[in-house]
Design a protein around this motif. Structure first.
Motif, mmCIF file in Angstrom:
data_model
loop_
_atom_site.group_PDB
_atom_site.id
_atom_site.type_symbol
_atom_site.label_atom_id
_atom_site.label_comp_id
_atom_site.label_asym_id
_atom_site.label_seq_id
_atom_site.Cartn_x
_atom_site.Cartn_y
_atom_site.Cartn_z
ATOM 1 N N GLU A 57 0.824 -1.215 0.000
ATOM 2 C CA GLU A 57 0.000 0.000 0.000
ATOM 3 C C GLU A 57 0.857 1.264 0.000
ATOM 4 O O GLU A 57 0.577 2.226 0.709
ATOM 5 N N THR A 92 -1.115 4.503 -0.886
ATOM 6 C CA THR A 92 -2.263 4.924 -0.071
ATOM 7 C C THR A 92 -1.822 5.137 1.380
ATOM 8 O O THR A 92 -1.366 6.212 1.741
ATOM 9 N N ASP A 93 -1.966 4.099 2.209
ATOM 10 C CA ASP A 93 -1.693 4.264 3.643
ATOM 11 C C ASP A 93 -0.225 4.588 3.934
ATOM 12 O O ASP A 93 0.077 5.302 4.890
ATOM 13 N N PRO A 140 -5.628 6.885 5.169
ATOM 14 C CA PRO A 140 -4.732 7.526 4.197
ATOM 15 C C PRO A 140 -4.280 8.891 4.674
ATOM 16 O O PRO A 140 -4.880 9.483 5.588
ATOM 17 N N SER A 170 -2.186 10.878 -0.225
ATOM 18 C CA SER A 170 -2.425 9.492 -0.614
ATOM 19 C C SER A 170 -3.327 9.405 -1.838
ATOM 20 O O SER A 170 -4.136 10.295 -2.115
ATOM 21 N N TYR A 171 -3.202 8.298 -2.549
ATOM 22 C CA TYR A 171 -4.068 8.025 -3.684
ATOM 23 C C TYR A 171 -5.464 7.684 -3.186
ATOM 24 O O TYR A 171 -5.630 6.952 -2.212
ATOM 25 N N GLY A 172 -6.465 8.216 -3.855
ATOM 26 C CA GLY A 172 -7.851 7.921 -3.497
ATOM 27 C C GLY A 172 -8.765 9.040 -3.932
ATOM 28 O O GLY A 172 -8.607 10.181 -3.472
#
Length: 386
Positions: free
Chosen positions: A231, A234-235, A308, A313-315
Motif C-alpha cells: 500500500e 495509499t496508507d 490515508p 495518498s491516492y484515493g
C-alpha cells in the motif's frame, strides 16, 4: 508523490506507468472545482441540506455492504468501470454537517443521555456500519472529528472524558474481535519479531524512512515502493516521502499540516456564528486528526489503521470530500471577514452620530460590544466573489 509511488509497480504489472497519475489528476481537478464552488456558495445553505445528506450517506453505507464487490476482503467501494466511490467518505462529511447543525441550535450536552440523543446514536450507527465493511480507520476519523466538535461546543471535560473512554473501549473491542487487527497491534509492539509476517508492513516502512537520511534518495529514486512496501500509494505514502525526500521533505509535510491546523482552528475561534465555529473546528479536526493518525502509524508510533494521508495518498473519494470541506472552511473565513467589516462600519457610524460627552442611557452601544456583535452576526448569504 502518487506518480512516484505507483509508476514502477504499474509499469511492471500492467505496462502503463501513468495509470494512477491520470486517475488521481482527474480526481484532483474535480476536487478543485468543488473547492472553488464551496468557497463562493454561502455555507449556511448546507445547514438545511444536512438531514438529506445524512440519509443519502446512510443508504450508501448500507448498500455497499449488500451489493458492493469484495476487494481485498472488504466491501467499501462501488465500482463503476474505472471509477470507484467510497460511501464512508461521504458519511464523514454528512455526519459533520448534521452534528454541527444540531449542536449549534441547543446548549452543550451536560449528561451522557443528552450527548447520546441524538448525536451519539447517529455517530455510533455510522461507526458500526463502517466497522462492518471493515474499515476501522475511517471509523476512528469519524470519532476524532466529533470529539473536536464537542470540545468547541463547550462540553464539560468530565463528560468528554467519559465519552472518549467509552469510544476507546468500543475500539479496543472491535480490534480484539478481529484476528488481523490483533496481529496489527501486536506487530506494532514488536514488528521485528515477525518481520516477514504480521510486522512486514511496519518493517518496510521503517526501512524506507531510514534509507532517506537528511535529503532523501531523490524524487522517483526510492526502491521500497517497488513490490516491497505494501500500500505504498495509499496508507504508506509518507514512507515513500521519507525515502525519496528525506528528513527535509518529511518535515515539510508535517509542517504543512501544522499550518493547516493553526489556520483552521484560528477560523473556528474567531467565528461568531455557532454553526460556522463548529463546522470549521470539525473540518480542521478531520483533516489534521486523520493526518496525525497516519503519520504516527507510518513512523511506528501507533498501530496501522488503514487511514490515508489527506491530500497526499491516492484515493478519489477522499480527495473530493476533503477538497470540498476545505472550500467550506474558506467560505467560513470569508463570511467572518464580512461580518467583522460590518461591525467596524457600524461602530464608526455610532461614533460619528454620538454627541460629545458622557453616553446617556439610550445612546448607541460601544464598538465591538456584545449587543453590537449579536446584531451583526446573523447568518447572511455571501455574494459570489465577495
Amino acid at each position: 508523490m502518487v506518480f512516484s509511488a505507483t509508476s514502477a509497480s504499474a509499469a511492471l504489472g500492467e505496462g502503463d506507468p501513468m495509470r494512477f497519475l491520470v486517475k488521481q489528476g482527474l480526481y484532483a481537478g474535480a476536487g478543485l472545482v468543488l473547492l472553488a464552488v464551496f468557497t463562493r456558495v454561502d455555507y449556511h445553505v448546507l445547514r438545511p441540506l444536512a438531514p438529506l445528506l445524512l440519509v443519502v450517506a446512510f443508504l450508501g453505507c448500507v448498500a455497499v455492504l449488500a451489493v458492493a464487490p469484495s476487494i481485498n476482503g472488504a466491501h467499501r467501494w462501488f465500482v463503476f468501470g474505472p471509477v470507484s466511490v467510497q460511501p464512508a467518505e461521504l458519511a464523514k462529511l454528512a455526519v459533520l454537517l448534521w452534528a454541527c447543525a444540531v449542536l449549534s441550535r441547543r446548549p452543550a450536552p451536560r449528561t451522557l443521555g443528552e450527548l447520546m440523543k441524538p448525536v451519539g446514536i447517529v455517530v455510533v450507527l455510522f461507526g458500526g456500519l463502517i466497522v462492518i465493511e471493515p474499515d476501522l480507520g475511517t471509523t476512528i476519523s469519524l470519532f476524532v472529528m466529533i470529539a473536536g466538535i464537542l470540545l468547541v461546543s463547550g462540553v464539560r471535560f468530565r463528560l468528554f472524558a467519559l465519552a472518549t473512554s467509552l469510544a476507546l473501549g468500543a475500539g479496543l473491542l472491535a480490534i480484539w474481535m478481529e484476528p488481523y487487527r490483533r496481529e496489527r497491534v501486536f506487530s506494532f509492539l514488536d514488528p521485528w519479531k515477525d518481520a516477514q509476517g504480521a510486522g512486514f508492513q511496519n518493517v518496510q516502512a521503517i526501512i524506507g524512512m531510514g534509507s532517506g537520511g537528511i535529503t532523501g534518495e531523490g524524487l522517483g529514486q526510492g526502491i521500497q515502493k517497488v513490490n516491497f512496501l505494501p500500500e505504498a500509494h495509499t496508507d504508506m505514502i509518507f514512507a515513500v516521502v521519507g525515502e525519496e525526500l528525506g528528513f527535509v521533505g518529511s518535515s515539510l509535510v508535517i509542517a504543512a499540516f501544522a499550518v493547516f491546523a493553526w489556520a483552521g482552528f484560528r477560523i473556528a475561534l474567531h467565528s461568531r456564528d455557532p454553526f460556522g465555529k463548529r463546522l470549521a473546528a470539525g473540518i480542521t479536526t478531520l483533516v489534521c486528526g486523520q493526518a496525525a493518525v497516519n503519520l504516527a502509524a507510518v513512523l511506528g508510533m501507533a498501530p496501522l489503521t488503514g487511514i490515508p494521508l489527506p491530500f497526499v495518498s491516492y484515493g478519489g473519494s477522499s480527495l473530493l470530500v476533503l477538497l470540498s470541506a476545505v472550500g467550506v472552511l474558506l467560505n467560513i473565513a470569508v463570511n467572518e471577514r464580512v461580518v467583522e467589516a460590518r461591525v467596524r462600519d457600524r461602530g464608526r457610524g455610532n461614533r460619528r452620530s454620538r454627541p460629545s460627552g458622557t453616553r446617556g442611557r439610550g445612546s448607541a452601544p460601544r464598538e465591538g460590544s456584545d449587543r453590537d456583535v449579536r446584531r451583526h452576526t446573523r447568518p447572511r448569504r455571501v455574494a459570489a466573489g465577495a
